[in-house]
Design a protein around this motif. Structure first.
Motif, PDB file in Angstrom:
ATOM      1  N   GLY A  76      10.445  10.722  -0.441  1.00 19.10           N
ATOM      2  CA  GLY A  76      10.520   9.924   0.789  1.00 19.10           C
ATOM      3  C   GLY A  76       9.081   9.574   1.167  1.00 19.10           C
ATOM      4  N   ILE A  77       8.682   8.311   0.938  1.00 18.33           N
ATOM      5  CA  ILE A  77       7.267   7.938   1.068  1.00 18.33           C
ATOM      6  C   ILE A  77       6.898   7.403   2.450  1.00 18.33           C
ATOM      7  N   GLY A  78       7.856   7.412   3.373  1.00 19.04           N
ATOM      8  CA  GLY A  78       7.580   6.917   4.713  1.00 19.04           C
ATOM      9  C   GLY A  78       8.131   5.517   4.918  1.00 19.04           C
ATOM     10  N   LYS A  79       8.176   5.097   6.191  1.00 19.97           N
ATOM     11  CA  LYS A  79       8.665   3.766   6.572  1.00 19.97           C
ATOM     12  C   LYS A  79      10.088   3.505   6.083  1.00 19.97           C
ATOM     13  N   ASN A  80      10.912   4.551   6.085  1.00 20.33           N
ATOM     14  CA  ASN A  80      12.327   4.479   5.702  1.00 20.33           C
ATOM     15  C   ASN A  80      12.548   4.203   4.216  1.00 20.33           C
ATOM     16  N   ILE A  81      11.554   4.536   3.386  1.00 17.31           N
ATOM     17  CA  ILE A  81      11.612   4.254   1.949  1.00 17.31           C
ATOM     18  C   ILE A  81      11.628   5.564   1.155  1.00 17.31           C
ATOM     19  N   ALA A  82      12.487   5.609   0.136  1.00 17.80           N
ATOM     20  CA  ALA A  82      12.472   6.710  -0.827  1.00 17.80           C
ATOM     21  C   ALA A  82      12.281   6.114  -2.216  1.00 17.80           C
ATOM     22  N   LEU A  83      11.570   6.850  -3.036  1.00 19.15           N
ATOM     23  CA  LEU A  83      11.237   6.364  -4.369  1.00 19.15           C
ATOM     24  C   LEU A  83      11.404   7.473  -5.415  1.00 19.15           C
ATOM     25  N   PRO A  84      12.664   7.926  -5.626  1.00 20.12           N
ATOM     26  CA  PRO A  84      12.875   8.913  -6.681  1.00 20.12           C
ATOM     27  C   PRO A  84      12.394   8.318  -8.007  1.00 20.12           C
ATOM     28  N   HIS A  85      11.652   9.103  -8.777  1.00 24.33           N
ATOM     29  CA  HIS A  85      11.072   8.567 -10.004  1.00 24.33           C
ATOM     30  C   HIS A  85      10.781   9.667 -11.006  1.00 24.33           C
ATOM     31  N   ALA A  86      10.534   9.231 -12.249  1.00 22.15           N
ATOM     32  CA  ALA A  86      10.162  10.176 -13.302  1.00 22.15           C
ATOM     33  C   ALA A  86       9.483   9.441 -14.442  1.00 22.15           C
ATOM     34  N   ALA A 120      11.179  12.944   4.196  1.00 20.67           N
ATOM     35  CA  ALA A 120      10.080  11.992   4.009  1.00 20.67           C
ATOM     36  C   ALA A 120       8.794  12.499   4.650  1.00 20.67           C
ATOM     37  N   ILE A 121       7.672  11.998   4.158  1.00 15.48           N
ATOM     38  CA  ILE A 121       6.370  12.452   4.661  1.00 15.48           C
ATOM     39  C   ILE A 121       6.173  12.118   6.137  1.00 15.48           C
ATOM     40  N   ASP A 122       6.854  11.072   6.635  1.00 12.87           N
ATOM     41  CA  ASP A 122       6.733  10.735   8.055  1.00 12.87           C
ATOM     42  C   ASP A 122       7.918  11.256   8.869  1.00 12.87           C
ATOM     43  N   SER A 123       8.752  12.091   8.249  1.00  9.40           N
ATOM     44  CA  SER A 123       9.931  12.700   8.880  1.00  9.40           C
ATOM     45  C   SER A 123      10.992  11.694   9.315  1.00  9.40           C
ATOM     46  N   GLN A 124      10.876  10.447   8.878  1.00 11.93           N
ATOM     47  CA  GLN A 124      11.860   9.426   9.220  1.00 11.93           C
ATOM     48  C   GLN A 124      12.929   9.351   8.133  1.00 11.93           C
ATOM     49  N   PRO A 125      14.182   9.097   8.530  1.00 14.36           N
ATOM     50  CA  PRO A 125      15.235   8.960   7.526  1.00 14.36           C
ATOM     51  C   PRO A 125      15.029   7.688   6.694  1.00 14.36           C
ATOM     52  N   VAL A 126      15.742   7.609   5.593  1.00 16.66           N
ATOM     53  CA  VAL A 126      15.555   6.559   4.594  1.00 16.66           C
ATOM     54  C   VAL A 126      16.709   5.567   4.597  1.00 16.66           C
ATOM     55  N   ARG A 127      16.386   4.270   4.430  1.00 16.79           N
ATOM     56  CA  ARG A 127      17.402   3.222   4.229  1.00 16.79           C
ATOM     57  C   ARG A 127      17.184   2.467   2.929  1.00 16.79           C
ATOM     58  N   PHE A 128      15.942   2.468   2.420  1.00 15.38           N
ATOM     59  CA  PHE A 128      15.582   1.714   1.223  1.00 15.38           C
ATOM     60  C   PHE A 128      15.263   2.707   0.106  1.00 15.38           C
ATOM     61  N   VAL A 135       4.748  -3.338  -1.611  1.00 10.98           N
ATOM     62  CA  VAL A 135       5.715  -4.371  -1.214  1.00 10.98           C
ATOM     63  C   VAL A 135       6.631  -3.850  -0.111  1.00 10.98           C
ATOM     64  N   ALA A 136       7.236  -2.692  -0.345  1.00 11.92           N
ATOM     65  CA  ALA A 136       8.260  -2.187   0.575  1.00 11.92           C
ATOM     66  C   ALA A 136       7.689  -1.680   1.889  1.00 11.92           C
ATOM     67  N   SER A 137       6.413  -1.344   1.917  1.00 10.84           N
ATOM     68  CA  SER A 137       5.853  -0.827   3.169  1.00 10.84           C
ATOM     69  C   SER A 137       5.600  -1.933   4.197  1.00 10.84           C
ATOM     70  N   LYS A 138       5.707  -3.188   3.786  1.00 12.63           N
ATOM     71  CA  LYS A 138       5.526  -4.296   4.729  1.00 12.63           C
ATOM     72  C   LYS A 138       6.775  -4.438   5.593  1.00 12.63           C
ATOM     73  N   GLU A 139       6.590  -4.374   6.892  1.00 14.64           N
ATOM     74  CA  GLU A 139       7.729  -4.457   7.809  1.00 14.64           C
ATOM     75  C   GLU A 139       8.517  -5.750   7.615  1.00 14.64           C
ATOM     76  N   GLU A 140       7.824  -6.846   7.384  1.00 16.18           N
ATOM     77  CA  GLU A 140       8.502  -8.138   7.186  1.00 16.18           C
ATOM     78  C   GLU A 140       9.438  -8.080   5.975  1.00 16.18           C
ATOM     79  N   ILE A 141       8.992  -7.449   4.910  1.00 21.70           N
ATOM     80  CA  ILE A 141       9.819  -7.338   3.703  1.00 21.70           C
ATOM     81  C   ILE A 141      11.041  -6.459   3.979  1.00 21.70           C
ATOM     82  N   ARG A 142      10.836  -5.332   4.624  1.00 24.63           N
ATOM     83  CA  ARG A 142      11.975  -4.456   4.940  1.00 24.63           C
ATOM     84  C   ARG A 142      12.976  -5.189   5.828  1.00 24.63           C
TER      85      ARG A 142
END
Length: 169
Positions: free
Chosen positions: A71-81, A104-112, A136-143
Protein backbone atom coordinates in the motif's frame (compact mmCIF):
# COMPACT_ATOMS: atom_id res chain seq x y z
CA UNK A 1 20.28 -17.10 -26.69
CA UNK A 2 20.54 -15.21 -23.39
CA UNK A 3 22.26 -12.30 -25.15
CA UNK A 4 19.35 -11.95 -27.57
CA UNK A 5 16.92 -12.23 -24.69
CA UNK A 6 18.71 -9.45 -22.80
CA UNK A 7 18.85 -7.24 -25.89
CA UNK A 8 15.15 -7.76 -26.40
CA UNK A 9 14.47 -6.65 -22.83
CA UNK A 10 16.60 -3.55 -23.21
CA UNK A 11 14.56 -2.39 -26.20
CA UNK A 12 11.21 -3.68 -25.03
CA UNK A 13 8.76 -0.83 -24.54
CA UNK A 14 7.71 -0.43 -20.95
CA UNK A 15 4.86 2.01 -21.00
CA UNK A 16 2.09 0.96 -18.65
CA UNK A 17 -0.38 1.38 -21.49
CA UNK A 18 1.60 -1.12 -23.58
CA UNK A 19 1.83 -3.71 -20.82
CA UNK A 20 -1.79 -3.40 -19.70
CA UNK A 21 -4.65 -4.78 -21.76
CA UNK A 22 -8.43 -4.85 -21.30
CA UNK A 23 -8.43 -8.49 -20.19
CA UNK A 24 -6.35 -7.56 -17.14
CA UNK A 25 -8.44 -4.63 -15.92
CA UNK A 26 -11.24 -5.02 -13.37
CA UNK A 27 -13.64 -2.20 -12.49
CA UNK A 28 -15.91 -2.23 -9.47
CA UNK A 29 -14.13 -5.11 -7.78
CA UNK A 30 -16.18 -5.86 -4.67
CA UNK A 31 -13.82 -7.57 -2.22
CA UNK A 32 -13.39 -6.52 1.41
CA UNK A 33 -9.92 -7.76 2.39
CA UNK A 34 -6.35 -7.14 1.30
CA UNK A 35 -5.78 -10.89 0.94
CA UNK A 36 -8.92 -11.27 -1.15
CA UNK A 37 -7.90 -8.43 -3.44
CA UNK A 38 -4.43 -9.91 -4.01
CA UNK A 39 -5.89 -13.37 -4.70
CA UNK A 40 -8.35 -11.89 -7.20
CA UNK A 41 -5.55 -10.00 -8.97
CA UNK A 42 -3.51 -13.21 -9.19
CA UNK A 43 -6.56 -15.02 -10.55
CA UNK A 44 -7.04 -12.27 -13.13
CA UNK A 45 -3.59 -12.91 -14.65
CA UNK A 46 -3.68 -16.71 -14.27
CA UNK A 47 -4.01 -17.22 -18.05
CA UNK A 48 -1.59 -14.45 -19.08
CA UNK A 49 0.68 -15.63 -21.92
CA UNK A 50 3.79 -14.39 -20.06
CA UNK A 51 2.97 -16.44 -16.96
CA UNK A 52 4.60 -19.87 -16.71
CA UNK A 53 3.96 -20.77 -13.06
CA UNK A 54 0.83 -19.54 -11.24
CA UNK A 55 1.81 -20.97 -7.87
CA UNK A 56 5.31 -19.47 -7.97
CA UNK A 57 3.85 -16.06 -8.83
CA UNK A 58 1.40 -16.32 -5.94
CA UNK A 59 4.17 -17.38 -3.57
CA UNK A 60 6.49 -14.53 -4.65
CA UNK A 61 3.80 -11.82 -4.51
CA UNK A 62 2.64 -12.95 -1.05
CA UNK A 63 6.23 -13.21 0.19
CA UNK A 64 6.89 -9.62 -0.94
CA UNK A 65 3.67 -8.47 0.75
CA UNK A 66 4.74 -10.11 4.03
CA UNK A 67 8.03 -8.18 3.96
CA UNK A 68 6.22 -4.84 3.79
CA UNK A 69 2.80 -3.70 2.67
CA UNK A 70 2.57 -2.62 -0.94
CA UNK A 71 0.00 0.00 0.00
CA UNK A 72 2.04 2.96 -1.31
CA UNK A 73 -0.29 5.74 -0.20
CA UNK A 74 -2.93 7.92 -1.88
CA UNK A 75 -5.35 4.95 -1.98
CA UNK A 76 -2.97 2.91 -4.17
CA UNK A 77 -1.66 -0.63 -3.69
CA UNK A 78 1.02 -2.17 -5.83
CA UNK A 79 1.47 -5.88 -5.06
CA UNK A 80 4.51 -6.96 -7.06
CA UNK A 81 7.32 -9.46 -7.46
CA UNK A 82 10.50 -10.14 -9.35
CA UNK A 83 9.94 -13.77 -10.20
CA UNK A 84 10.90 -16.72 -12.35
CA UNK A 85 7.16 -17.29 -12.81
CA UNK A 86 6.99 -14.85 -15.75
CA UNK A 87 8.92 -14.60 -19.03
CA UNK A 88 8.12 -10.91 -19.60
CA UNK A 89 6.42 -8.25 -17.45
CA UNK A 90 2.80 -8.71 -16.45
CA UNK A 91 0.60 -5.82 -15.34
CA UNK A 92 -3.00 -5.85 -14.12
CA UNK A 93 -5.18 -3.10 -12.66
CA UNK A 94 -8.32 -3.08 -10.52
CA UNK A 95 -10.52 -0.30 -9.27
CA UNK A 96 -12.19 -1.42 -6.06
CA UNK A 97 -15.88 -0.73 -5.48
CA UNK A 98 -15.10 0.42 -1.95
CA UNK A 99 -11.86 1.15 -0.17
CA UNK A 100 -10.06 -1.77 1.51
CA UNK A 101 -7.61 -1.60 4.41
CA UNK A 102 -4.17 -2.47 3.02
CA UNK A 103 -1.75 -1.44 5.79
CA UNK A 104 -0.68 1.43 3.51
CA UNK A 105 2.19 3.71 4.48
CA UNK A 106 -0.23 6.63 4.87
CA UNK A 107 -2.78 4.47 6.77
CA UNK A 108 -5.40 5.20 4.10
CA UNK A 109 -7.49 2.41 2.59
CA UNK A 110 -6.94 1.40 -1.04
CA UNK A 111 -9.16 1.74 -4.14
CA UNK A 112 -6.57 1.44 -6.93
CA UNK A 113 -4.61 -1.82 -7.23
CA UNK A 114 -1.84 -2.62 -9.68
CA UNK A 115 -0.30 -6.09 -9.84
CA UNK A 116 3.17 -6.16 -11.39
CA UNK A 117 5.40 -9.15 -12.02
CA UNK A 118 8.69 -9.04 -13.89
CA UNK A 119 11.35 -11.66 -14.57
CA UNK A 120 14.13 -11.92 -11.96
CA UNK A 121 16.79 -10.63 -14.37
CA UNK A 122 14.83 -7.44 -15.15
CA UNK A 123 15.61 -5.65 -11.88
CA UNK A 124 16.20 -2.22 -13.46
CA UNK A 125 13.01 -2.43 -15.52
CA UNK A 126 11.09 -3.68 -12.47
CA UNK A 127 12.17 -0.65 -10.44
CA UNK A 128 11.42 1.72 -13.32
CA UNK A 129 7.94 0.23 -13.75
CA UNK A 130 7.22 0.53 -10.02
CA UNK A 131 8.34 4.15 -10.20
CA UNK A 132 6.24 4.87 -13.28
CA UNK A 133 3.11 3.35 -11.74
CA UNK A 134 3.67 5.39 -8.60
CA UNK A 135 4.33 8.56 -10.58
CA UNK A 136 1.22 8.21 -12.75
CA UNK A 137 -1.20 6.95 -10.10
CA UNK A 138 -0.13 9.39 -7.41
CA UNK A 139 -1.54 12.30 -9.43
CA UNK A 140 -4.93 13.24 -8.02
CA UNK A 141 -6.23 14.16 -11.48
CA UNK A 142 -5.39 10.69 -12.80
CA UNK A 143 -7.03 8.94 -9.84
CA UNK A 144 -10.15 11.08 -10.33
CA UNK A 145 -10.25 10.21 -14.04
CA UNK A 146 -9.85 6.51 -13.22
CA UNK A 147 -12.75 6.73 -10.76
CA UNK A 148 -14.93 8.01 -13.61
CA UNK A 149 -14.02 5.24 -16.06
CA UNK A 150 -16.85 3.00 -17.19
CA UNK A 151 -14.94 0.22 -18.95
CA UNK A 152 -11.42 -1.18 -19.41
CA UNK A 153 -10.92 0.72 -22.68
CA UNK A 154 -11.41 4.04 -20.89
CA UNK A 155 -8.88 2.99 -18.22
CA UNK A 156 -6.35 2.30 -20.98
CA UNK A 157 -7.11 5.70 -22.50
CA UNK A 158 -6.25 7.42 -19.21
CA UNK A 159 -2.84 5.72 -19.12
CA UNK A 160 -2.15 6.30 -22.83
CA UNK A 161 -2.91 10.00 -22.52
CA UNK A 162 -0.86 10.42 -19.35
CA UNK A 163 2.18 8.60 -20.72
CA UNK A 164 2.42 10.49 -24.02
CA UNK A 165 5.14 12.74 -22.68
CA UNK A 166 6.99 10.02 -20.75
CA UNK A 167 10.28 8.62 -22.04
CA UNK A 168 10.54 4.93 -22.86
CA UNK A 169 11.95 2.77 -20.09
Amino acid sequence: MSVNFLNFNLHFTMKLSDLLSKEYILLGLDINTKEGVIEKMLSLVSNHPNLVDNEKLREDVLKREEEMSTGIGKNIALPHAKTEAVTQPILAFALLKKAVEFDAIDSQPVRFVFLLATPEQMLAQHLKLLSRISRVASKEEIRNRLLETKDPASVLSVFIEEEKAFPEI
